[in-house]
Design an enzyme around this catalytic site. Structure first.
Site, PDB file in Angstrom:
ATOM      1  N   LYS A  74       0.708  -1.225   0.081  1.00 50.46           N
ATOM      2  CA  LYS A  74       0.061   0.049   0.063  1.00 50.46           C
ATOM      3  C   LYS A  74       0.985   1.272   0.146  1.00 50.46           C
ATOM      4  CE  LYS A  74      -3.988  -2.450   2.088  1.00 50.46           C
ATOM      5  NZ  LYS A  74      -5.012  -2.139   3.166  1.00 50.46           N
ATOM      6  N   TYR A  83     -12.195  -2.195  -3.822  1.00 48.95           N
ATOM      7  CA  TYR A  83     -12.937  -2.241  -2.304  1.00 48.95           C
ATOM      8  C   TYR A  83     -14.447  -2.225  -2.533  1.00 48.95           C
ATOM      9  CZ  TYR A  83      -8.145  -2.205  -0.183  1.00 48.95           C
ATOM     10  OH  TYR A  83      -7.096  -2.608   0.249  1.00 48.95           O
ATOM     11  N   ARG A  98       2.412  -6.625   9.238  1.00 52.19           N
ATOM     12  CA  ARG A  98       1.672  -5.326   9.580  1.00 52.19           C
ATOM     13  C   ARG A  98       1.992  -4.967  11.026  1.00 52.19           C
ATOM     14  NH1 ARG A  98      -4.034  -7.779   7.298  1.00 52.19           N
ATOM     15  NH2 ARG A  98      -4.086  -6.502   5.385  1.00 52.19           N
ATOM     16  N   ASN A 137      -2.237   0.232   6.835  1.00 51.19           N
ATOM     17  CA  ASN A 137      -1.700  -1.077   7.148  1.00 51.19           C
ATOM     18  C   ASN A 137      -0.621  -1.916   6.362  1.00 51.19           C
ATOM     19  OD1 ASN A 137      -3.749  -2.012   5.436  1.00 51.19           O
ATOM     20  ND2 ASN A 137      -4.872  -3.392   6.943  1.00 51.19           N
ATOM     21  N   HIS A 160      -2.177  -5.794   1.613  1.00 54.13           N
ATOM     22  CA  HIS A 160      -3.328  -6.350   1.577  1.00 54.13           C
ATOM     23  C   HIS A 160      -3.135  -7.460   0.779  1.00 54.13           C
ATOM     24  CE1 HIS A 160      -7.525  -7.062   0.243  1.00 54.13           C
ATOM     25  NE2 HIS A 160      -6.770  -7.617  -1.133  1.00 54.13           N
ATOM     26  N   GLU A 210      -9.577 -10.694  -7.804  1.00 55.81           N
ATOM     27  CA  GLU A 210      -8.551  -9.456  -7.446  1.00 55.81           C
ATOM     28  C   GLU A 210      -7.321  -9.595  -8.440  1.00 55.81           C
ATOM     29  OE1 GLU A 210      -7.747  -9.625  -3.175  1.00 55.81           O
ATOM     30  OE2 GLU A 210      -9.770  -8.931  -2.806  1.00 55.81           O
TER      31      GLU A 210
HETATM   32  P1  CMP Z   1      -7.501  -4.726   3.517  1.00 50.02           P
HETATM   33  O1  CMP Z   1      -6.933  -6.086   4.150  1.00 50.02           O
HETATM   34  O2  CMP Z   1      -6.993  -3.898   2.230  1.00 50.02           O
HETATM   35  O3  CMP Z   1      -8.863  -4.765   3.362  1.00 50.02           O
HETATM   36  C1  CMP Z   1      -9.694  -3.602   3.605  1.00 50.02           C
HETATM   37  C2  CMP Z   1      -8.972  -2.400   4.157  1.00 50.02           C
HETATM   38  O4  CMP Z   1      -9.826  -1.403   4.822  1.00 50.02           O
HETATM   39  C3  CMP Z   1      -8.121  -3.047   5.316  1.00 50.02           C
HETATM   40  O5  CMP Z   1      -7.084  -3.668   4.717  1.00 50.02           O
HETATM   41  C4  CMP Z   1      -7.776  -1.327   5.961  1.00 50.02           C
HETATM   42  O6  CMP Z   1      -6.800  -0.731   4.918  1.00 50.02           O
HETATM   43  C5  CMP Z   1      -9.014  -0.755   5.978  1.00 50.02           C
HETATM   44  N1  CMP Z   1      -9.748  -1.172   7.110  1.00 50.02           N
HETATM   45  C6  CMP Z   1     -10.509  -2.233   7.518  1.00 50.02           C
HETATM   46  N2  CMP Z   1     -11.082  -1.835   8.753  1.00 50.02           N
HETATM   47  C7  CMP Z   1     -10.828  -0.550   9.020  1.00 50.02           C
HETATM   48  C8  CMP Z   1     -11.371   0.385  10.009  1.00 50.02           C
HETATM   49  N3  CMP Z   1     -12.247  -0.100  11.086  1.00 50.02           N
HETATM   50  N4  CMP Z   1     -10.882   1.585   9.978  1.00 50.02           N
HETATM   51  C9  CMP Z   1     -10.116   2.050   8.959  1.00 50.02           C
HETATM   52  N5  CMP Z   1      -9.690   1.354   7.990  1.00 50.02           N
HETATM   53  C10 CMP Z   1     -10.172  -0.020   7.898  1.00 50.02           C
END
Ligand code: CMP
Length: 142
Positions: free
Chosen positions: A10, A50, A103, A113, A116, A127
């Protein structure tokens, strides 16, 4: 079972210069990169990727973040690649991620984070097809 999964490094991790360390950890885990590309997602591309989260309160902020800088998308292949990569990434929230996971090492918070990874075989197929054509995937001999 040999599987493929989609990985995204990311914008936070790319900007922090962590792609090399993440790639090293991926290859050390036994997974192999069979396709890779750097791109800057457009708003439309990030919203489409997303889509399943579009009703979530964090959706707007997530799209903003994912379009804030370049990302590196790749396809990883190996034995049980989907759970193997999810284990390597650690929990979505870095505060809950195990020591040594990507992470825990590189994420800033639950949104920024670092990485993905696909969460199921069905989503991995969707995906991977979002970013790559079959002809883009190489044979690493595994
Ligand atoms: P990812 O695994 O890419 O899948 C969805 C993404 O949304 C996740 O990683 C985070 O980057 C984001 N995400 C998931 N939960 C939250 C949350 N509670 N608040 C903000 N961002 C979130």
């Amino acid at each position: 079972m040999k599987e493929q999964t989609l990985s995204i490094v990311k914008p936070d991790a790319v900007a922090d210069g962590k792609f090399g360390s993440i790639l090293q950890a991926i290859e050390d885990s036994g997974l192999r990169v069979v396709a890779a590309r750097m791109l800057q997602l457009t708003r439309k591309q990030a919203e489409g990727f997303y889509e399943v989260h579009q009703e979530r309160p964090f959706f707007g902020s997530l799209v903003e973040f994912m379009t804030s800088g370049p990302v590196i998308v790749s396809v990883l292949e190996g034995e049980n690649a989907i759970p193997t990569y999810r284990k390597l990434m650690g929990a979505t929230n870095p505060d809950e991620a195990d020591e040594g996971t990507l992470r825990k090492r590189f994420a800033k918070d639950i949104e920024k984070n670092a990485v993905h990874g696909s969460d199921s075989a069905e989503n991995a197929a969707i995906e991977i097809a979002y970013f790559f054509r079959a002809i883009d995937l190489v044979d690493r001999g595994i």
